[in-house]
Write a protein that holds these residues in place. Sequence first.
Motif, PDB file in Angstrom:
ATOM      1  N   ALA A   1      -1.169  -6.410  -0.103  1.00  9.45           N
ATOM      2  CA  ALA A   1      -2.327  -6.341  -1.107  1.00  9.45           C
ATOM      3  C   ALA A   1      -1.975  -5.081  -2.093  1.00  9.45           C
ATOM      4  N   LEU A   2      -1.146  -4.244  -1.800  1.00 10.41           N
ATOM      5  CA  LEU A   2      -1.150  -3.028  -2.733  1.00 10.41           C
ATOM      6  C   LEU A   2      -0.502  -3.680  -3.997  1.00 10.41           C
ATOM      7  N   GLY A   3       0.600  -4.531  -3.945  1.00 11.28           N
ATOM      8  CA  GLY A   3       0.849  -5.199  -5.301  1.00 11.28           C
ATOM      9  C   GLY A   3      -0.196  -5.863  -6.080  1.00 11.28           C
ATOM     10  N   LEU A   4      -0.889  -6.428  -5.255  1.00 12.50           N
ATOM     11  CA  LEU A   4      -2.136  -7.256  -6.091  1.00 12.50           C
ATOM     12  C   LEU A   4      -2.977  -6.085  -6.558  1.00 12.50           C
TER      13      LEU A   4
ATOM     14  N   LEU B   1       7.744  -2.284  14.857  1.00  9.76           N
ATOM     15  CA  LEU B   1       7.909  -0.910  14.655  1.00  9.76           C
ATOM     16  C   LEU B   1       8.407  -0.473  13.404  1.00  9.76           C
ATOM     17  N   LEU B   2       9.450  -1.547  13.000  1.00  4.70           N
ATOM     18  CA  LEU B   2      10.077  -1.339  11.565  1.00  4.70           C
ATOM     19  C   LEU B   2       8.937  -1.598  10.731  1.00  4.70           C
ATOM     20  N   VAL B   3       7.920  -2.767  10.721  1.00  9.60           N
ATOM     21  CA  VAL B   3       6.979  -2.955   9.818  1.00  9.60           C
ATOM     22  C   VAL B   3       6.237  -1.757   9.504  1.00  9.60           C
ATOM     23  N   VAL B   4       5.807  -1.282  10.593  1.00  8.15           N
ATOM     24  CA  VAL B   4       4.854   0.014  10.429  1.00  8.15           C
ATOM     25  C   VAL B   4       5.591   1.268   9.778  1.00  8.15           C
ATOM     26  N   GLY B   5       6.898   1.352  10.298  1.00 13.04           N
ATOM     27  CA  GLY B   5       7.571   2.543   9.725  1.00 13.04           C
ATOM     28  C   GLY B   5       7.889   2.334   8.126  1.00 13.04           C
ATOM     29  N   LEU B   6       8.326   1.296   7.732  1.00 16.39           N
ATOM     30  CA  LEU B   6       8.497   1.105   6.326  1.00 16.39           C
ATOM     31  C   LEU B   6       7.316   0.923   5.496  1.00 16.39           C
ATOM     32  N   SER B   7       6.317   0.632   6.051  1.00 21.12           N
ATOM     33  CA  SER B   7       5.063   0.490   5.236  1.00 21.12           C
ATOM     34  C   SER B   7       4.765   1.946   4.926  1.00 21.12           C
ATOM     35  N   VAL B   8       4.502   2.900   6.189  1.00 23.12           N
ATOM     36  CA  VAL B   8       4.176   4.311   6.043  1.00 23.12           C
ATOM     37  C   VAL B   8       5.204   4.937   4.752  1.00 23.12           C
TER      38      VAL B   8
ATOM     39  N   LEU C   1     -12.723  -6.409  -1.002  1.00 23.57           N
ATOM     40  CA  LEU C   1     -13.065  -5.349   0.145  1.00 23.57           C
ATOM     41  C   LEU C   1     -12.812  -3.858  -0.337  1.00 23.57           C
ATOM     42  N   GLY C   2     -11.568  -3.699  -0.739  1.00 20.65           N
ATOM     43  CA  GLY C   2     -11.226  -2.418  -1.157  1.00 20.65           C
ATOM     44  C   GLY C   2     -11.851  -1.889  -2.523  1.00 20.65           C
TER      45      GLY C   2
ATOM     46  N   LEU D   1      -5.851   0.140   1.168  1.00 23.28           N
ATOM     47  CA  LEU D   1      -5.133   0.481   2.536  1.00 23.28           C
ATOM     48  C   LEU D   1      -6.190   0.532   3.553  1.00 23.28           C
ATOM     49  N   VAL D   2      -7.446   0.986   3.439  1.00 25.78           N
ATOM     50  CA  VAL D   2      -8.479   1.088   4.332  1.00 25.78           C
ATOM     51  C   VAL D   2      -8.738  -0.456   4.703  1.00 25.78           C
TER      52      VAL D   2
END
Lengths: 287, 280
Positions: free
Chosen positions: A21-24, A141-148, A231-232, A241-242
Amino acid sequence: MLLLDLGLQGLVQGAIYALIALGLTLVYGLLRILHVAHAALFTLGGYVGVIVTNGTGSLPLAILLAMVSVGVIGIGVYRFCYRPLLNRSPLVALIASIGLFIAAEEIYRLVFGPYGLSFVTPPLQTQVEVFPGVFLSHARLLVVGLSVVIIGILAWLSGSTRTGVAWRATVSDPDIAASFGINIEKVRYLNFFIGSALAALAGVMVALLNNLVEPTMGAVPAYKALAIIVLGGLGSVRGTLVASLALGVIESFGTIYIGHLLDRDAIAFAFLVLVLMVRPRGLLSRG
Amino acid sequence: MAYEITVLTTMAISILFALSLNVITGFCGQVSLGHAAFYGIGAYTAALLTKSGIPLALALLPAAAAAGAVGFVVGMASLRVRDDFLAITTMGVAFLFVGFVRKQEMLGGEIGISGIPSVAFGRPGLLALSLLCTALFVLLTVHIRRSWMGFAFDSVADDEDTARILGIDVPRFKLWAFVIGTAGAGVAGGLYAHHIRFIGPDSFGFLESITALVMVIVGGIGSIWGVALVAAILSVLPLFLQFVDDYKLLLYGVLVFATVRYAPGGVAGLARTLAMRIRR
């Protein structure tokens, strides 16, 4: 334990939503276009990721290649599809984007075959006990880490570099930004590059989690990501993000507790419709 | 003869479905990405009624009413959210509908409803009924075009705020557009259910909504005959050309993209330009 487990699964899903969604949001903030075809780039990222990993055996290389190649293609999408439509009603671009997305899905089906691809040896499948009794795979875990990490880098880029200042100036008023000597076209190219690269990353991540890429894997994220940026509050990075994390968690709880009434995707959209009725301009809007 | 009847019925139902979206998106300028939901509501209502013994001709009225009632609610949403927000809300409604139906035992869940009874006088009877409904709807939309309501729709589509300043009751006309359009889709859905005689959640997915939108855009947004022509062609093209059936979505995607990029007026716009060239 079930609650914690559901919450964590929801956050992982939310992190993936956030990457897409960030890219969008970036595209919307800059051009006021609902970029449905973004999900086509997400799918393409997944394919490049799986093919390169299977070919070379290196996941990091695959991620890098997917992000760069899809980023460049994203610039192409802007250059050839959106730029000619910029001075028309935004709905024209939305419809063109849907057309492009549908066509892209069919092209993937033609090129890569209808049944999808999998990793020959799926990487990062080891389970780790993050809390007593709660397991997550390395991939999650990689998904969460990379996103952060990536969201952190983006925040730093937009907050404290010249490029970031140029980007923010272009978002708030393209004409005045241009009169201050900012090359708007360059900002847009960069915007599409970063947004598309993030989508590609999300594509590789989803491929890792499901060990499958298929031509239609972008269909649901395409529409769900739209729901998320709406929504954002459309164009708000913080709101996106929220909304991503909220939606991930709500879906994960919803499928357990009201799954007999609505399926997963319908829960997301029920949430969307409800929120919009109360706050027509998104979750974090004022007034 | 049976084959021709099937083809014609398919055409008539598609024309009705596309024209019903044309009232909302074409006349009144409110983009709806969830029109298949109303098609589905009509189909389920009519199918349940005829399975309990009511003739289709009568069942179509409740089908239209049910779709129109939900359309009214979505129309209320269109008063609250606008433009891009509205497009996504209508899309959400479509996903909500499919997700809801999937989980209801009463509506057949994933499996759907099969064994929908055939209509009185069989296939020719259904064709006659479809042609009648479509013809009535065409007349209705032609009449709307010429009436005050058509003018009000035009002004809302063109510039909502200016319309409001001119004293046009924008909410009322938006609601009318939604109710008329969705009720039309409900009738089309009822006919469709008895044409295919099987319905399930997948019959009314997002792609059906997009198909209707493709027909409206390629036909020429707001043009009655343009939309009807394109709906007729696109609905039966897959029956004649196998490769079209395989790559239907690719064709739709390319068509829509080419239309908004190169011929924003659609088929109707192209015809108008051509007619003007010839006259000169």
